[in-house]
Design a protein around this motif. Structure first.
Motif, PDB file in Angstrom:
ATOM      1  N   ASP A   1       0.831  -1.210   0.000  1.00 26.12           N
ATOM      2  CA  ASP A   1       0.000   0.000   0.000  1.00 26.12           C
ATOM      3  C   ASP A   1       0.863   1.256   0.000  1.00 26.12           C
ATOM      4  O   ASP A   1       0.558   2.235  -0.694  1.00 26.12           O
ATOM      5  CB  ASP A   1      -0.913   0.008   1.226  1.00 26.12           C
ATOM      6  CG  ASP A   1      -1.981  -1.078   1.172  1.00 26.12           C
ATOM      7  OD1 ASP A   1      -2.264  -1.560   0.052  1.00 26.12           O
ATOM      8  OD2 ASP A   1      -2.500  -1.452   2.244  1.00 26.12           O
ATOM      9  N   LEU A   2       1.939   1.243   0.797  1.00 24.09           N
ATOM     10  CA  LEU A   2       2.843   2.392   0.852  1.00 24.09           C
ATOM     11  C   LEU A   2       3.531   2.616  -0.494  1.00 24.09           C
ATOM     12  O   LEU A   2       3.750   3.756  -0.918  1.00 24.09           O
ATOM     13  CB  LEU A   2       3.894   2.188   1.952  1.00 24.09           C
ATOM     14  CG  LEU A   2       3.381   2.166   3.391  1.00 24.09           C
ATOM     15  CD1 LEU A   2       4.504   1.749   4.344  1.00 24.09           C
ATOM     16  CD2 LEU A   2       2.830   3.535   3.799  1.00 24.09           C
ATOM     17  N   GLU A   3       3.844   1.519  -1.166  1.00 24.06           N
ATOM     18  CA  GLU A   3       4.473   1.618  -2.478  1.00 24.06           C
ATOM     19  C   GLU A   3       3.478   2.216  -3.484  1.00 24.06           C
ATOM     20  O   GLU A   3       3.853   3.035  -4.324  1.00 24.06           O
ATOM     21  CB  GLU A   3       4.943   0.243  -2.939  1.00 24.06           C
ATOM     22  CG  GLU A   3       5.829   0.277  -4.162  1.00 24.06           C
ATOM     23  CD  GLU A   3       6.569  -1.030  -4.403  1.00 24.06           C
ATOM     24  OE1 GLU A   3       7.376  -1.064  -5.348  1.00 24.06           O
ATOM     25  OE2 GLU A   3       6.351  -1.995  -3.650  1.00 24.06           O
ATOM     26  N   HIS A   4       2.211   1.806  -3.380  1.00 26.35           N
ATOM     27  CA  HIS A   4       1.175   2.332  -4.274  1.00 26.35           C
ATOM     28  C   HIS A   4       1.023   3.844  -4.098  1.00 26.35           C
ATOM     29  O   HIS A   4       0.742   4.565  -5.055  1.00 26.35           O
ATOM     30  CB  HIS A   4      -0.158   1.628  -3.987  1.00 26.35           C
ATOM     31  CG  HIS A   4      -1.286   2.110  -4.847  1.00 26.35           C
ATOM     32  ND1 HIS A   4      -1.378   1.828  -6.199  1.00 26.35           N
ATOM     33  CD2 HIS A   4      -2.369   2.897  -4.559  1.00 26.35           C
ATOM     34  CE1 HIS A   4      -2.444   2.406  -6.696  1.00 26.35           C
ATOM     35  NE2 HIS A   4      -3.066   3.064  -5.732  1.00 26.35           N
ATOM     36  N   LEU A   5       1.228   4.334  -2.870  1.00 24.28           N
ATOM     37  CA  LEU A   5       1.142   5.768  -2.587  1.00 24.28           C
ATOM     38  C   LEU A   5       2.404   6.530  -3.012  1.00 24.28           C
ATOM     39  O   LEU A   5       2.459   7.752  -2.909  1.00 24.28           O
ATOM     40  CB  LEU A   5       0.890   6.002  -1.093  1.00 24.28           C
ATOM     41  CG  LEU A   5      -0.506   5.649  -0.576  1.00 24.28           C
ATOM     42  CD1 LEU A   5      -0.530   5.699   0.954  1.00 24.28           C
ATOM     43  CD2 LEU A   5      -1.547   6.604  -1.157  1.00 24.28           C
ATOM     44  N   GLY A   6       3.422   5.800  -3.447  1.00 28.20           N
ATOM     45  CA  GLY A   6       4.659   6.442  -3.888  1.00 28.20           C
ATOM     46  C   GLY A   6       5.607   6.802  -2.761  1.00 28.20           C
ATOM     47  O   GLY A   6       6.536   7.586  -2.953  1.00 28.20           O
ATOM     48  N   LEU A   7       5.401   6.203  -1.572  1.00 24.43           N
ATOM     49  CA  LEU A   7       6.241   6.536  -0.416  1.00 24.43           C
ATOM     50  C   LEU A   7       7.473   5.651  -0.307  1.00 24.43           C
ATOM     51  O   LEU A   7       8.486   6.063   0.259  1.00 24.43           O
ATOM     52  CB  LEU A   7       5.427   6.428   0.877  1.00 24.43           C
ATOM     53  CG  LEU A   7       4.226   7.374   1.000  1.00 24.43           C
ATOM     54  CD1 LEU A   7       3.477   7.122   2.299  1.00 24.43           C
ATOM     55  CD2 LEU A   7       4.680   8.822   0.919  1.00 24.43           C
ATOM     56  N   VAL A   8       7.388   4.419  -0.796  1.00 24.30           N
ATOM     57  CA  VAL A   8       8.526   3.500  -0.737  1.00 24.30           C
ATOM     58  C   VAL A   8       8.661   2.799  -2.078  1.00 24.30           C
ATOM     59  O   VAL A   8       7.745   2.835  -2.921  1.00 24.30           O
ATOM     60  CB  VAL A   8       8.359   2.450   0.389  1.00 24.30           C
ATOM     61  CG1 VAL A   8       8.219   3.123   1.750  1.00 24.30           C
ATOM     62  CG2 VAL A   8       7.178   1.517   0.126  1.00 24.30           C
ATOM     63  N   TYR A   9       9.802   2.161  -2.291  1.00 22.99           N
ATOM     64  CA  TYR A   9      10.015   1.379  -3.509  1.00 22.99           C
ATOM     65  C   TYR A   9      10.978   0.253  -3.204  1.00 22.99           C
ATOM     66  O   TYR A   9      11.717   0.279  -2.193  1.00 22.99           O
ATOM     67  CB  TYR A   9      10.550   2.254  -4.637  1.00 22.99           C
ATOM     68  CG  TYR A   9      12.011   2.628  -4.487  1.00 22.99           C
ATOM     69  CD1 TYR A   9      13.015   1.969  -5.204  1.00 22.99           C
ATOM     70  CD2 TYR A   9      12.407   3.649  -3.605  1.00 22.99           C
ATOM     71  CE1 TYR A   9      14.346   2.311  -5.056  1.00 22.99           C
ATOM     72  CE2 TYR A   9      13.734   3.996  -3.453  1.00 22.99           C
ATOM     73  CZ  TYR A   9      14.702   3.322  -4.182  1.00 22.99           C
ATOM     74  OH  TYR A   9      16.018   3.650  -4.023  1.00 22.99           O
ATOM     75  N   ALA A  10      10.992  -0.756  -4.071  1.00 26.95           N
ATOM     76  CA  ALA A  10      11.932  -1.864  -3.949  1.00 26.95           C
ATOM     77  C   ALA A  10      13.059  -1.639  -4.950  1.00 26.95           C
ATOM     78  O   ALA A  10      12.798  -1.527  -6.151  1.00 26.95           O
ATOM     79  CB  ALA A  10      11.235  -3.187  -4.234  1.00 26.95           C
ATOM     80  N   PRO A  11      14.310  -1.541  -4.492  1.00 26.81           N
ATOM     81  CA  PRO A  11      15.414  -1.299  -5.431  1.00 26.81           C
ATOM     82  C   PRO A  11      15.588  -2.428  -6.439  1.00 26.81           C
ATOM     83  O   PRO A  11      16.085  -2.225  -7.533  1.00 26.81           O
ATOM     84  CB  PRO A  11      16.641  -1.148  -4.521  1.00 26.81           C
ATOM     85  CG  PRO A  11      16.242  -1.744  -3.212  1.00 26.81           C
ATOM     86  CD  PRO A  11      14.761  -1.595  -3.093  1.00 26.81           C
ATOM     87  N   HIS A  12      15.196  -3.667  -6.070  1.00 21.54           N
ATOM     88  CA  HIS A  12      15.170  -4.772  -7.018  1.00 21.54           C
ATOM     89  C   HIS A  12      14.203  -5.838  -6.500  1.00 21.54           C
ATOM     90  O   HIS A  12      13.765  -5.789  -5.354  1.00 21.54           O
ATOM     91  CB  HIS A  12      16.562  -5.368  -7.252  1.00 21.54           C
ATOM     92  CG  HIS A  12      17.306  -5.714  -6.009  1.00 21.54           C
ATOM     93  ND1 HIS A  12      18.148  -4.833  -5.378  1.00 21.54           N
ATOM     94  CD2 HIS A  12      17.306  -6.848  -5.246  1.00 21.54           C
ATOM     95  CE1 HIS A  12      18.663  -5.398  -4.292  1.00 21.54           C
ATOM     96  NE2 HIS A  12      18.152  -6.615  -4.186  1.00 21.54           N
ATOM     97  N   ILE A  13      13.866  -6.779  -7.338  1.00 21.31           N
ATOM     98  CA  ILE A  13      12.875  -7.804  -6.989  1.00 21.31           C
ATOM     99  C   ILE A  13      13.340  -8.574  -5.764  1.00 21.31           C
ATOM    100  O   ILE A  13      14.518  -8.919  -5.623  1.00 21.31           O
ATOM    101  CB  ILE A  13      12.671  -8.777  -8.180  1.00 21.31           C
ATOM    102  CG1 ILE A  13      12.103  -8.012  -9.367  1.00 21.31           C
ATOM    103  CG2 ILE A  13      11.722  -9.914  -7.796  1.00 21.31           C
ATOM    104  CD1 ILE A  13      11.999  -8.823 -10.627  1.00 21.31           C
ATOM    105  N   SER A  14      12.394  -8.862  -4.873  1.00 22.18           N
ATOM    106  CA  SER A  14      12.631  -9.617  -3.632  1.00 22.18           C
ATOM    107  C   SER A  14      13.424  -8.832  -2.593  1.00 22.18           C
ATOM    108  O   SER A  14      13.817  -9.397  -1.567  1.00 22.18           O
ATOM    109  CB  SER A  14      13.354 -10.957  -3.913  1.00 22.18           C
ATOM    110  OG  SER A  14      12.574 -11.740  -4.782  1.00 22.18           O
TER     111      SER A  14
END
Length: 356
Positions: free
Chosen positions: A59-72
């Motif tokens: 949910d936080l990623e959907h809001l643009g607050l966090v991201y994953a630098p790479h898969i997993s």
């Protein structure tokens, strides 16, 4: 430090989401590493499963607050996330009495019997040492009253223009001379300038010489008139008299813990920006636009947008409360904002008091 109105979606985050988000940012500011759901579930006081934490992170990623630098991988805060953290959650620390006394002692020691340049250099060095970032000070030279300008001929068509300010700063510039200029004309131009600039700032001196145009024409020949104009224009930079003195200390601090080639490339951009003084006046505009300390994160600051660096900056003022410079700390986006803001704020206030 003023805080903007937050996006309504961000304001509506529930307590659990806010707690998880804060811990992601805290971890990033501490070690710069992404944090995963399993580790987060262990940190939380309530017994949330890694699966539940993953859903919140999504949910936080959907809001643009966090991201994953790479898969997993775990999650890192985005620039938007860091801005949200600074505006919504960050609790500013305060300097201890010992730190305040130390800052005051260093600046007063550097200012005692020394030039303003020396005091500002010491301020930049001090901010670098205390923040582990790069300390940055921008000073507006044209606000300092002038004492003396002199031309010294080096070659038939080149001379050294020497400017002395009333606080003891001395600056030299090499200027091109009109063909056929004699030593007597150099002295004549120097004498005319000194009769009208003493006690005036550079901007005031230029305005006064422009006002005296007819008197200049009557008192001097054409070549000497050219010299008078060159003698002021060489320092001014532009008609608006832009600040031109940038002092940066502690660049080596920015190289600490940098291992990725991409991070080194970002630092290269930053160093190039700092070496290129064009556009540095924007720092004054940024600082003057708000009251007190301002925080610019990554691309929010167009001046250093390529490097993605963060800037904490505050203006300092002269005895007439005019903004005459700015100081601050520049570094990676994981600066310790809560500690650096009061440090920059106190140093700017102290320099303002010393300039009165």
């Amino acid at each position: 430090m003023t805080k903007p109105v937050l996006d309504q979606n961000l304001q509506s985050l529930d307590a659990r989401s806010r707690d998880i988000f804060r811990r992601i940012v805290d971890s990033y500011l501490l070690d710069g590493e992404p944090v995963g759901s399993r580790n987060l579930s262990r940190m939380l006081p309530s017994s949330l499963s890694p699966a539940t934490v993953r859903n919140v992170m999504s949910d936080l990623e959907h809001l643009g607050l966090v991201y994953a630098p790479h898969i997993s991988a775990g999650r890192l805060p985005t620039q938007k996330g860091l801005r949200f953290f600074v505006d919504a959650f960050m609790e500013l620390g305060d300097l201890s009495d010992e730190e305040r006394r130390s800052i005051e002692a260093q600046l007063k020691a550097s200012g005692s019997g020394a030039t303003l340049e020396h005091m500002l250099t010491e301020a930049s060095q001090m901010l670098s040492g205390m923040s582990r970032g790069a300390g940055l000070v921008l000073a507006a030279k044209n606000e300092v009253p002038l004492k003396h300008i002199e031309f010294i001929q080096l070659e038939p068509e080149r001379a050294l223009a020497v400017m002395v300010t009333q606080n003891g700063d001395v600056e030299n510039r090499v200027v091109d001379l009109p063909a056929g200029v004699t030593n007597s004309q150099l002295h004549e131009a120097s004498n005319f300038l000194n009769a009208h600039i003493r006690g005036r700032t550079l901007a005031e001196a230029r305005a006064e010489i422009a006002r005296l145009k007819e008197e200049t024409r009557a008192a001097l020949d054409t070549l000497s008139q050219d010299l008078v104009e060159k003698g002021l224009a060489v320092w001014a930079g532009s008609e608006s008299g832009l600040p031109s003195r940038l002092i940066v200390r502690g660049r080596a601090n920015l190289l600490e813990n940098v291992t990725a080639q991409a991070d080194l490339e970002l630092l290269r951009h930053l160093f190039e920006d700092l070496e290129t003084k064009e556009g540095m006046v924007q720092l004054l505009d940024l600082a003057e636009a708000g009251s007190g300390v301002r925080i610019f994160i990554g691309s929010e600051n167009k001046l250093f947008s390529l490097s993605g660096s963060s800037l904490v900056v505050a203006p300092y003022r002269d005895k007439d409360a005019r903004v005459v410079g700015a100081l601050g700390v520049i570094g990676p986006t994981r600066l310790n904002y809560a500690r650096i803001v009061p440090m920059v704020d106190y140093t700017a206030q102290l320099i303002s008091r010393m300039l009165r």
